[in-house]
Enzyme design. Structure first.
Site, PDB file in Angstrom:
ATOM      1  N   TYR A 170       0.858  -1.164   0.030  1.00 49.63           N
ATOM      2  CA  TYR A 170       0.006  -0.115  -0.054  1.00 49.63           C
ATOM      3  C   TYR A 170       0.841   1.420  -0.062  1.00 49.63           C
ATOM      4  O   TYR A 170       0.583   2.293  -0.803  1.00 49.63           O
ATOM      5  CB  TYR A 170      -1.067  -0.204   1.145  1.00 49.63           C
ATOM      6  CG  TYR A 170      -1.874   1.093   1.336  1.00 49.63           C
ATOM      7  CD1 TYR A 170      -2.986   1.019   0.560  1.00 49.63           C
ATOM      8  CD2 TYR A 170      -1.743   2.097   2.594  1.00 49.63           C
ATOM      9  CE1 TYR A 170      -3.971   2.248   0.730  1.00 49.63           C
ATOM     10  CE2 TYR A 170      -2.703   3.057   2.485  1.00 49.63           C
ATOM     11  CZ  TYR A 170      -3.977   3.023   1.784  1.00 49.63           C
ATOM     12  OH  TYR A 170      -4.759   3.933   1.752  1.00 49.63           O
ATOM     13  N   LYS A 174       0.901   4.090  -2.784  1.00 45.94           N
ATOM     14  CA  LYS A 174       0.571   5.504  -2.499  1.00 45.94           C
ATOM     15  C   LYS A 174       1.752   6.423  -2.877  1.00 45.94           C
ATOM     16  O   LYS A 174       1.443   7.411  -3.251  1.00 45.94           O
ATOM     17  CB  LYS A 174      -0.124   5.450  -1.180  1.00 45.94           C
ATOM     18  CG  LYS A 174      -1.198   4.810  -1.053  1.00 45.94           C
ATOM     19  CD  LYS A 174      -2.324   5.475  -1.903  1.00 45.94           C
ATOM     20  CE  LYS A 174      -3.840   5.188  -1.283  1.00 45.94           C
ATOM     21  NZ  LYS A 174      -4.825   5.359  -2.461  1.00 45.94           N
TER      22      LYS A 174
HETATM   23  N1  LIG Z   1      -9.726   6.028   5.158  1.00 48.35           N
HETATM   24  C1  LIG Z   1      -8.807   6.584   5.316  1.00 48.35           C
HETATM   25  O1  LIG Z   1      -8.404   7.297   6.473  1.00 48.35           O
HETATM   26  C2  LIG Z   1      -7.575   6.811   4.053  1.00 48.35           C
HETATM   27  C3  LIG Z   1      -6.402   7.083   4.594  1.00 48.35           C
HETATM   28  C4  LIG Z   1      -5.353   7.278   3.407  1.00 48.35           C
HETATM   29  C5  LIG Z   1      -6.144   6.798   2.075  1.00 48.35           C
HETATM   30  N2  LIG Z   1      -7.266   6.409   2.029  1.00 48.35           N
HETATM   31  C6  LIG Z   1      -7.581   6.325   0.304  1.00 48.35           C
HETATM   32  O2  LIG Z   1      -8.969   6.906   0.271  1.00 48.35           O
HETATM   33  C7  LIG Z   1      -9.355   5.998  -0.873  1.00 48.35           C
HETATM   34  C8  LIG Z   1     -10.884   5.824  -0.527  1.00 48.35           C
HETATM   35  O3  LIG Z   1     -10.706   4.857   0.856  1.00 48.35           O
HETATM   36  P1  LIG Z   1     -12.068   4.701   1.820  1.00 48.35           P
HETATM   37  O4  LIG Z   1     -11.179   4.970   3.057  1.00 48.35           O
HETATM   38  O5  LIG Z   1     -13.240   5.691   1.519  1.00 48.35           O
HETATM   39  O6  LIG Z   1     -12.311   3.156   1.418  1.00 48.35           O
HETATM   40  P2  LIG Z   1     -13.720   2.312   1.242  1.00 48.35           P
HETATM   41  O7  LIG Z   1     -13.344   1.147   1.159  1.00 48.35           O
HETATM   42  O8  LIG Z   1     -14.997   2.871   2.066  1.00 48.35           O
HETATM   43  O9  LIG Z   1     -14.080   2.882  -0.328  1.00 48.35           O
HETATM   44  C9  LIG Z   1     -13.201   2.341  -1.345  1.00 48.35           C
HETATM   45  C10 LIG Z   1     -14.142   1.945  -2.635  1.00 48.35           C
HETATM   46  O10 LIG Z   1     -13.226   1.522  -3.812  1.00 48.35           O
HETATM   47  C11 LIG Z   1     -14.143   0.735  -4.443  1.00 48.35           C
HETATM   48  N3  LIG Z   1     -12.969  -0.063  -5.190  1.00 48.35           N
HETATM   49  C12 LIG Z   1     -12.139  -0.943  -4.887  1.00 48.35           C
HETATM   50  N4  LIG Z   1     -11.527  -1.409  -5.844  1.00 48.35           N
HETATM   51  C13 LIG Z   1     -12.043  -0.733  -6.950  1.00 48.35           C
HETATM   52  C14 LIG Z   1     -11.820  -1.240  -8.308  1.00 48.35           C
HETATM   53  N5  LIG Z   1     -10.856  -1.890  -8.698  1.00 48.35           N
HETATM   54  N6  LIG Z   1     -12.565  -0.448  -9.305  1.00 48.35           N
HETATM   55  C15 LIG Z   1     -13.382   0.354  -8.656  1.00 48.35           C
HETATM   56  N7  LIG Z   1     -13.928   0.563  -7.310  1.00 48.35           N
HETATM   57  C16 LIG Z   1     -13.247   0.039  -6.536  1.00 48.35           C
HETATM   58  C17 LIG Z   1     -14.744  -0.165  -3.478  1.00 48.35           C
HETATM   59  O11 LIG Z   1     -15.718  -0.966  -3.902  1.00 48.35           O
HETATM   60  C18 LIG Z   1     -15.047   0.767  -2.346  1.00 48.35           C
HETATM   61  O12 LIG Z   1     -16.476   1.134  -2.444  1.00 48.35           O
HETATM   62  C19 LIG Z   1      -8.497   4.749  -1.065  1.00 48.35           C
HETATM   63  O13 LIG Z   1      -7.775   5.258  -2.258  1.00 48.35           O
HETATM   64  C20 LIG Z   1      -7.592   4.711   0.311  1.00 48.35           C
HETATM   65  O14 LIG Z   1      -6.476   4.156   0.034  1.00 48.35           O
HETATM   66  C21 LIG Z   1      -8.332   6.369   2.995  1.00 48.35           C
END
Ligand SMILES: NC(=O)c1ccc[n+]([C@@H]2O[C@H](COP(=O)([O-])OP(=O)(O)OC[C@H]3O[C@@H](n4cnc5c(N)ncnc54)[C@H](O)[C@@H]3O)[C@@H](O)[C@H]2O)c1
Length: 303
Positions: A170, A174
């Protein structure tokens, strides 16, 4: 008048979490939105078309315009269909928010090949594939004389900016996304495309199992960990007011937007027109690391 009236946006992974909030906010400011999501589990397994459809329904109920798309963003053809879907439904594409992601954590000595490949694929290729097809479309439009504000907003993570133990796949993906942002900002400027990147923090299913204390806010208190706190920064970067902002990385959460500064020069030792020897570098070590801890850098930054 909405800030984003007449703009067409794609938000990937918009069926849940942070992407859902971004799609809802962009639509509420007048953008026509393609809500992309495969609807898989947090680890990338499975598919379900309901999360994307539900967000489309929420947007429509609020008076906005959206369509659902269930393509896998890391599939080259799927990413092409996603970009085509926006153009076919709404006649253009202005804003691409790359957000979809999964997690498969493990220490480097435990991570298997599948866990490595799947996370690199969904995040890194899942950012690049839609970007490639959008960039081709925008280049053609630009060459045909159609100029318009165009935006890519990528989603990295502090795990990628600082390197988090237990997330080799990851963090590497990233970090790649942060670097890709700068490359794209340089390459696509002449087609009117700005490219920026956020590293969010939020309570979603992705973090619920990882971090303690990601609970709901007390009654009446500001919910610092709401995923919807991230969306306004996306709206700002998508707006015409951000037309001069490109190649930047922001850490975004709660009531904060942190502007980050990447690798920067700290110190230099010079041999003076000759190649160093190993012994000379050993002797110069203290000078090179003057005021700089030679151990692994800290995870994160002071707030
Ligand atoms: N939540 C946090 O604190 C956090 C921190 C750093 C980075 N992020 C990043 O933010 C982004 C959103 O994460 P989140 O926390 O909302 O997670 P989440 O799991 O709630 O949402 C991610 C969504 O992406 C969809 N997805 C996964 N693979 C896919 C694909 N191949 N094609 C299309 N859709 C796909 C999933 O079905 C899901 O609905 C991600 O890139 C994550 O790495 C989140």
């Amino acid at each position: 008048m909405g800030l984003l009236d007449g703009k067409v946006a794609i938000v990937t992974g918009a069926g849940r979490g942070i992407g859902r909030g971004e799609a809802l906010l962009l639509a509420s400011h007048g953008a026509s939105v393609v809500v992309n999501d495969v609807g898989g589990e947090w680890d990338g397994t499975g598919t379900d078309d309901r999360p994307a459809a539900q967000v489309v329904d929420e947007i429509a109920a609020a008076g906005g315009t959206a369509i659902a798309n269930g393509d896998d963003v890391a599939d080259w053809g799927g990413a092409h269909r996603l970009v085509d879907a926006a153009v076919e439904a709404f006649g253009d594409l202005n804003i691409l928010v790359n957000n979809a992601g999964i997690l498969r954590d493990g220490m480097s000595f435990n991570l298997d090949e599948e866990a490595w490949d799947s996370v690199i694929r969904v995040h890194l290729k899942g950012h690049f594939a839609p970007t490639h097809h959008a960039a081709r479309f925008w280049r053609e439009r630009s060459k045909a004389g159609h100029d318009a504000p165009r935006r890519i907003i990528n989603t990295a993570s502090e795990s990628g900016l600082f390197g988090n133990a237990g997330q080799a796949n990851y963090s590497a993906a990233k970090a790649g996304i942060a670097s890709l942002t700068i490359v794209l900002a340089r390459e696509l400027a002449k087609y009117g495309v700005t490219v920026n990147c956020i590293a969010p923090r939020a309570r979603t299913r992705m973090t619920a199992g990882t971090f303690e204390g990601f609970g709901e806010a007390a009654e009446g208190a500001f919910d610092e960990w709401s995923p919807d706190n991230v969306a306004p920064t996306i709206g700002f970067l998508a707006s015409d007011a951000a037309s001069d902002i490109t190649g930047q990385v922001f850490v975004v959460w709660a009531d904060r937007v942190h502007l980050m500064n990447g690798w920067s020069l700290d110190n230099t030792v010079e041999r003076g027109g000759q190649r160093w020897t190993i012994d000379e570098l050993i002797d110069a070590k203290d000078e090179l690391f003057a005021d700089h801890d030679p151990g692994a850098p800290p995870m994160g930054f002071g707030q």
